[in-house]
Design an enzyme around this catalytic site. Structure first.
Site, mmCIF file in Angstrom:
data_model
loop_
_atom_site.group_PDB
_atom_site.id
_atom_site.type_symbol
_atom_site.label_atom_id
_atom_site.label_comp_id
_atom_site.label_asym_id
_atom_site.label_seq_id
_atom_site.Cartn_x
_atom_site.Cartn_y
_atom_site.Cartn_z
ATOM 1 N N ASP A 178 -5.336 4.539 8.479
ATOM 2 C CA ASP A 178 -4.943 3.380 9.605
ATOM 3 C C ASP A 178 -3.747 2.902 9.745
ATOM 4 O OD1 ASP A 178 -5.232 2.611 6.690
ATOM 5 O OD2 ASP A 178 -6.969 1.528 7.304
ATOM 6 N N ASP B 122 -2.987 4.123 2.785
ATOM 7 C CA ASP B 122 -3.647 2.987 3.920
ATOM 8 C C ASP B 122 -2.734 1.886 4.355
ATOM 9 O OD1 ASP B 122 -7.123 2.579 4.261
ATOM 10 O OD2 ASP B 122 -5.827 0.698 4.281
ATOM 11 N N HIS C 187 -10.116 -1.203 -2.117
ATOM 12 C CA HIS C 187 -10.133 -2.819 -2.135
ATOM 13 C C HIS C 187 -11.109 -3.339 -3.227
ATOM 14 C CE1 HIS C 187 -7.796 -2.953 1.286
ATOM 15 N NE2 HIS C 187 -8.644 -2.867 2.147
ATOM 16 N N HIS D 179 -3.468 -1.012 4.616
ATOM 17 C CA HIS D 179 -3.862 -2.338 3.717
ATOM 18 C C HIS D 179 -3.620 -1.996 2.363
ATOM 19 C CE1 HIS D 179 -6.617 -2.094 7.313
ATOM 20 N NE2 HIS D 179 -6.059 -3.440 7.712
HETATM 21 ZN ZN LIG Z 1 -7.014 0.121 5.487
#
Ligand SMILES: [Zn+2]
Length: 343
Positions: free
Chosen positions: A283, A194, A159, A196
């Site tokens: 995740d 991931d 991120h 996200h």
């Molecule tokens: Zn994540």
């Protein structure tokens, strides 16, 4: 197969974070790293201490002003605000503000930190630097002939933008690994599994045609980071066509995930990458407390098999994975496949 982790990363504890409307302990706990290390040791991987990453490499990914903020602000902020050890923004240059850098650290925090789960403390820089060092060294090992290496990165990196920390991330470890790969390979692919969207990595390479970025993640309409990760984000300028987002419906399991993975892998093949970086978030696993997909441990085995079948020099860069008691299952699944390929 070797695993890289810096002693600078050990014991790093985030300050409390603002999450879903409440100030709580961060889900990015020191125990996560210990869980990754335990699995690596259990699987017989050699743990290596990396050299600290050099400044020119950091600056090839991150803006100097942002790096200065990360190193200077945590020391100066408590001088301005006695007793306050954590710097977290409460205002941001959102869409009706010009993006200009204020002098006050609280304003700078809004400029350089994208959310309220990424507070800066005196510990942050060392841990982030250690994590980036692990990624850079794992990439160097692969460049020097090892078919695969695992960077036990925490804090995560995907991120983190060139000039902004976000989502527990401060330095973009996967991007740094990709840049190391670029020193010997004309084309590098980064695949982010991931749950996200890897928005920082996307942003860093968005206008480049020498680094192909693809991300499989839970639908950003309903999932952090919300504002990016849509299928129509395809790159810009020279980079148009070199960014592939594959958002998945919340609750998707192995079948849908692996279908999307095949699309990503086909694009990596067509891109003719010579070096692969895997942003290895765990995740998307069905057990994850921050996840919203339902990939099983068997699904992770299959993800790893299909990635390993690319037969590219590969750096595995740890990203998310938050249910400490369960995170080992997905990691074990992935590492077992890659370890078998190097025997
Ligand atoms: Zn994540």
């Amino acid at each position: 197969m070797r695993a890289v982790v810096s002693s600078l990363q050990r014991g790093y504890k985030s300050a409390p974070v603002f999450f879903r409307g409440q100030l709580v302990e961060s889900q990015d706990t020191p125990e996560r790293l210990e869980a990754f290390i335990a699995v690596a040791l259990e699987m017989g991987l050699d743990l290596i201490e990396p050299p600290v990453v050099v400044d020119p490499l950091l600056k090839s990914v991150h803006e100097p002003g942002y790096l200065e903020f990360l190193t200077e602000a945590p020391g100066r902020w408590p001088q301005m605000m006695p007793g306050v050890t954590s710097l977290m923004p409460n205002i941001y240059p959102t869409r009706h503000f010009p993006a200009r850098l204020p002098q006050h650290y609280l304003g700078q925090a809004g400029y350089y930190l994208g959310d309220m789960v990424s507070p800066l403390t005196a510990q942050t820089w060392g841990a982030a630097l250690g994590s980036a060092s692990s990624a850079a060294h794992a990439a160097s090992l692969v460049l020097s002939g090892e078919p695969v290496a695992y960077a036990l990165c925490r804090p995560s990196g995907h991120h983190a933008h060139a000039d902004m920390g976000q989502g527990f991330c401060f330095l973009n470890n996967a991007a740094i690994a990709a840049i190391v790969g670029r020193t010997r390979h004309a084309r590098v692919a980064v695949i982010d599994v991931d749950v996200h969207h890897g928005n920082g990595t996307q942003h860093i390479f968005y206008d480049r045609d020498d680094v192909f970025f693809t991300s499989l993640h839970s639908d950003p309409e309903m999932t952090y980071p919300f504002f990016t990760g849509h299928a129509d984000e395809v790159g810009s300028g020279k980079g148009e066509g070199f960014n592939l987002n594959l958002p998945l419906k919340i609750g998707s399991g192995d079948t849908d995930y692996l279908c999307a993975l095949d699309i990503a892998i086909e694009r990596i093949r067509r891109f003719d990458a010579g070096f692969l970086v895997v942003s290895l978030g765990l995740d998307a696993h069905e057990s994850d407390i921050l996840g919203s997909l339902n990939v099983t441990s068997e699904g992770f085995v299959e993800i790893a098999r299909r990635l390993a079948a690319l037969r590219l020099p590969t750096v595995l860069v740890q990203e998310g994975g938050y249910t400490v008691s369960q995170v080992g299952n997905a990691l074990r699944a992935v590492l077992s496949v890659f370890a078998a390929t190097v025997k």
